[in-house]
Design an enzyme around this catalytic site. Structure first.
Site, PDB file in Angstrom:
ATOM      1  N   SER A 125       0.971  -1.332  -0.027  1.00 14.64           N
ATOM      2  CA  SER A 125      -0.073  -0.177  -0.114  1.00 14.64           C
ATOM      3  C   SER A 125       0.770   1.493  -0.053  1.00 14.64           C
ATOM      4  CB  SER A 125      -1.001   0.072   1.277  1.00 14.64           C
ATOM      5  OG  SER A 125      -1.347   1.186   1.427  1.00 14.64           O
ATOM      6  N   TYR A 149      -1.934  -1.061  10.862  1.00 14.78           N
ATOM      7  CA  TYR A 149      -2.131  -1.904   9.594  1.00 14.78           C
ATOM      8  C   TYR A 149      -0.846  -1.384   8.710  1.00 14.78           C
ATOM      9  CZ  TYR A 149      -3.698  -1.234   4.686  1.00 14.78           C
ATOM     10  OH  TYR A 149      -3.816  -1.376   3.386  1.00 14.78           O
ATOM     11  N   LYS A 156       2.118  -3.796   6.852  1.00 12.02           N
ATOM     12  CA  LYS A 156       2.377  -3.750   5.338  1.00 12.02           C
ATOM     13  C   LYS A 156       3.841  -3.420   5.262  1.00 12.02           C
ATOM     14  CE  LYS A 156      -1.572  -4.553   3.279  1.00 12.02           C
ATOM     15  NZ  LYS A 156      -1.745  -5.953   2.580  1.00 12.02           N
TER      16      LYS A 156
HETATM   17  C1  LIG Z   1      -6.099   6.955   7.214  1.00 14.53           C
HETATM   18  C2  LIG Z   1      -6.600   5.838   6.399  1.00 14.53           C
HETATM   19  O1  LIG Z   1      -7.814   5.390   6.730  1.00 14.53           O
HETATM   20  N1  LIG Z   1      -5.918   5.422   5.549  1.00 14.53           N
HETATM   21  C3  LIG Z   1      -6.317   4.508   4.548  1.00 14.53           C
HETATM   22  C4  LIG Z   1      -7.308   4.809   3.604  1.00 14.53           C
HETATM   23  O2  LIG Z   1      -6.627   5.748   2.790  1.00 14.53           O
HETATM   24  P1  LIG Z   1      -7.276   6.908   2.339  1.00 14.53           P
HETATM   25  O3  LIG Z   1      -7.321   7.775   3.651  1.00 14.53           O
HETATM   26  O4  LIG Z   1      -6.470   7.904   1.327  1.00 14.53           O
HETATM   27  O5  LIG Z   1      -8.595   6.740   1.611  1.00 14.53           O
HETATM   28  P2  LIG Z   1     -10.210   7.120   1.971  1.00 14.53           P
HETATM   29  O6  LIG Z   1     -10.922   6.673   1.005  1.00 14.53           O
HETATM   30  O7  LIG Z   1     -10.674   6.795   3.414  1.00 14.53           O
HETATM   31  O8  LIG Z   1      -9.954   8.780   2.128  1.00 14.53           O
HETATM   32  C5  LIG Z   1      -9.876   9.345   0.811  1.00 14.53           C
HETATM   33  C6  LIG Z   1      -9.875  10.954   1.074  1.00 14.53           C
HETATM   34  O9  LIG Z   1     -11.403  11.003   1.471  1.00 14.53           O
HETATM   35  C7  LIG Z   1     -11.500  11.673   2.849  1.00 14.53           C
HETATM   36  N2  LIG Z   1     -12.867  11.149   3.142  1.00 14.53           N
HETATM   37  C8  LIG Z   1     -13.050   9.526   3.642  1.00 14.53           C
HETATM   38  C9  LIG Z   1     -14.025   9.021   4.001  1.00 14.53           C
HETATM   39  C10 LIG Z   1     -15.244  10.040   4.559  1.00 14.53           C
HETATM   40  O10 LIG Z   1     -16.427   9.696   4.807  1.00 14.53           O
HETATM   41  N3  LIG Z   1     -15.160  11.455   4.341  1.00 14.53           N
HETATM   42  C11 LIG Z   1     -13.893  11.740   3.600  1.00 14.53           C
HETATM   43  O11 LIG Z   1     -13.559  13.056   3.604  1.00 14.53           O
HETATM   44  C12 LIG Z   1     -10.510  11.331   3.542  1.00 14.53           C
HETATM   45  O12 LIG Z   1     -10.133  12.484   4.315  1.00 14.53           O
HETATM   46  C13 LIG Z   1      -9.387  11.499   2.590  1.00 14.53           C
HETATM   47  O13 LIG Z   1      -8.935  12.923   2.073  1.00 14.53           O
HETATM   48  O14 LIG Z   1      -7.501   3.857   2.486  1.00 14.53           O
HETATM   49  C14 LIG Z   1      -6.471   3.065   2.003  1.00 14.53           C
HETATM   50  C15 LIG Z   1      -7.021   1.835   1.249  1.00 14.53           C
HETATM   51  O15 LIG Z   1      -7.883   2.247   0.171  1.00 14.53           O
HETATM   52  C16 LIG Z   1      -5.498   2.665   2.951  1.00 14.53           C
HETATM   53  O16 LIG Z   1      -4.322   2.062   2.234  1.00 14.53           O
HETATM   54  C17 LIG Z   1      -5.042   3.804   4.009  1.00 14.53           C
HETATM   55  O17 LIG Z   1      -4.236   3.226   4.910  1.00 14.53           O
END
Ligand SMILES: CC(=O)N[C@H]1[C@@H](OP(=O)(O)OP(=O)(O)OC[C@H]2O[C@@H](n3ccc(=O)[nH]c3=O)[C@H](O)[C@@H]2O)O[C@H](CO)[C@@H](O)[C@@H]1O
Length: 513
Positions: free
Chosen positions: A222, A250, A254
């Site tokens: 990842s 997590y 990895k």
């Molecule tokens: C901190 C965390 O969880 N990181 C994990 C997350 O990455 P990552 O955080 O990048 O991925 P997400 O899909 O959870 O979030 C992407 C973006 O959307 C935003 N967001 C997300 C959900 C939401 O309800 N609202 C919102 O605003 C987050 O702040 C971020 O800026 O998923 C990846 C798998 O795909 C993992 O490898 C990462 O370790």
């Protein structure tokens, strides 16, 4: 009434295809048979590429006319012959989101696949000895013929006996290791589970590979292993960007597994590890049949947005609006899961004997493009035509402002690059969520209804069991466990096939089958 000429031949049923077209298709098949027979003179590995090319052609015919070709004895005969040039692989966690999409690509490329999965994060088989719904759908996508190359083991990647069973009697060319726990928040609550499954499972797998004398492995890593970017100048992340500084079990699991694999390569110079660092995998297969099916409230953005669009959740919480990005929301490198799956197939090239690269190598799999939360919401709104209410909330702990990669190394060494953009990702996710009647994911899927839909195109009278059991495939060890529950029809153009059947019967005798 639509004009027949306007409908592409591939989407028409055989009954609707003009006899001249049928004849052309048969000629195409005949050419393939001839090419293949020449190839059989030597079934060595140098023939792999040309064999795969022929298989591709054959496959496109099978896919275009699945009901027609599935029950032809010569189809089975050819497939049996291709067994000699296709590879066998074990896929851990192959019933999950990325795993199931990769299994589609592997089967379509002609590989034999054994999936081992404990179904802890996907719907389990509906009956003892069955396969999980996600893999039933994989079978539907690839068609009955290729579906027979899929074998499923309900097993635990930390259990040596389960692993030995999955490796089976026949030598496996490579392993793709997806099995693992993946929720960041949960990993803080249950770190020991994460270390037991992710590290422990990887060690058990490497030991099982040693016992099975398998030396090729692709690991599902990842982007989370990279040190968080401090300024935008740290982007894009290349494979040489610093790793570490991880903030949760997590991410550490990895990174540890990457180190374990690198150490294993030092100790065993025959081992080849292709370590794939995924950026943010989203989307679904274009058929709408498989996709991400998170249990409970989704943690990740795309599944959450999709559930808001379909009305399962009232609004999206946007975590943070004060990041140093153009609209204040976090930016990520979203990658279509089918592009990602194809990246695994490309990675398999590193294991070809003439190009085999030994040792540990890492590749970023991403598009190289950053997309903000609000841009993704906009793209999803356009793809779905639905409103997606948003509420700005606090930043989520551990989130970074920017995360995208430079995917150049994968292009150079693996000849792979992502071809699908954010609107493709939203469109396919929406199709999976809504259009293919999956409002609640796999669990509520009605497989009986699906079967009756499929059998409406065919008739029981036409079912020819004797021909099916006569197929070379059913005697193959790897195919014995799973036979797709589809019913096949015999083509109405039976008479045209007589000369092919005669030819192949004599050919079968010739080859001692
Ligand atoms: C901190 C965390 O969880 N990181 C994990 C997350 O990455 P990552 O955080 O990048 O991925 P997400 O899909 O959870 O979030 C992407 C973006 O959307 C935003 N967001 C997300 C959900 C939401 O309800 N609202 C919102 O605003 C987050 O702040 C971020 O800026 O998923 C990846 C798998 O795909 C993992 O490898 C990462 O370790």
């Amino acid at each position: 009434d639509a004009n027949q000429d306007d409908i592409p031949v591939k989407s028409r049923k055989l009954q609707e295809i003009h006899p001249i077209e049928k004849e052309e298709i048969l000629q195409e098949l005949e050419k393939i048979v001839e090419k293949k027979e020449k190839l059989e003179i030597s079934e060595k590995e140098e023939n792999l590429d040309s064999g795969m090319e022929i298989l591709d052609q054959l496959q496109s015919i099978f896919k275009s006319y699945p009901l027609w070709t599935a029950n032809l004895p010569y189809t089975s005969f050819l497939t049996l012959k291709f067994n000699a040039i296709s590879n066998r692989g074990t896929v851990t966690g192959g019933a999950g989101f990325i795993g199931s999409h990769t299994v589609v690509e592997l089967l379509e490329a002609g590989h034999h696949v054994t999936v081992i999965d404990d179904c802890s994060n996907t719907a389990p088989p509906a009956r003892v000895g069955g396969i999980p719904p996600s893999l039933e759908r994989v079978q539907q996508i690839v068609g009955p013929l290729m579906a027979k190359r899929l074998k499923f083991v309900l097993g635990d990647v930390t259990d040596p006996q389960d692993l030995d069973f999955a490796f089976g009697l026949k030598k496996k060319h490579a392993v793709i290791h997806f099995a693992g726990l993946k929720a960041v928040g949960e990993s803080k609550e249950k770190p020991l589970s994460y270390y037991r499954v992710n590290q422990g499972g990887s060690v058990a797998l490497l030991e099982a590979m040693e016992r099975a004398n398998c030396t090729n492995i692709i690991f599902s890593s990842s982007a989370t292993v990279y040190q968080p970017a401090k300024t935008i100048d740290d982007l894009p992340l290349s494979e040489d960007s610093p790793t570490g500084g991880t903030t949760n079990p997590y991410a550490r699991s990895k990174l540890h597994v990457e180190e374990i694999l690198a150490d294993a390569c030092v100790a065993n110079s025959n081992l080849s590890v292709v370590n794939l660092r995924y950026f943010n995998p989203v989307g679904a297969h274009e058929s709408g049949l498989i996709g991400e099916d998170p249990r409970g409230i989704p943690n990740n953005l795309m599944p959450y947005v999709s559930q808001v669009a379909i009305g399962r959740r009232p609004h999206l919480n946007v975590f943070g609006s004060d990041y140093q990005t153009h609209d204040g929301t976090g930016m990520r490198d979203y990658i279509h899961v089918v592009d990602l799956a194809k990246g695994h197939l490309a990675a398999m090239r590193r294991f070809n004997s003439h190009t085999k690269s030994r040792g540990f190598e890492s590749y970023n799999l991403g598009t190289g493009q950053g997309t903000s939360v609000l841009e993704l919401v906009k793209a999803f709104r356009e793809a779905s035509g639905k409103e997606i209410p948003t509420v700005f909330t606090e930043r989520r702990a551990g989130d970074v402002a920017w995360l995208w990669c430079a995917p150049n190394k994968a292009l150079k060494d693996l000849d792979w690059k992502a071809t699908r953009d954010i609107s493709d990702m939203c469109r396919d996710m929406w199709r999976f969520q809504f259009r293919s009647m999956n409002p609640s994911g796999y669990v509520t899927d009605n497989s009986e209804e699906r079967e009756s839909n499929m059998s409406s195109e065919i008739s029981d009278d036409d079912l020819d069991e004797s021909k099916r059991s006569d197929s070379g495939l059913s005697s193959d060890e790897d195919n014995a466990t799973i036979l797709p529950k589809l019913k096949f029809t015999m083509s109405p153009a039976k008479s045209i096939f007589h000369r092919y059947l005669n030819k192949l019967t004599s050919s079968k005798k010739h080859h001692g089958l």
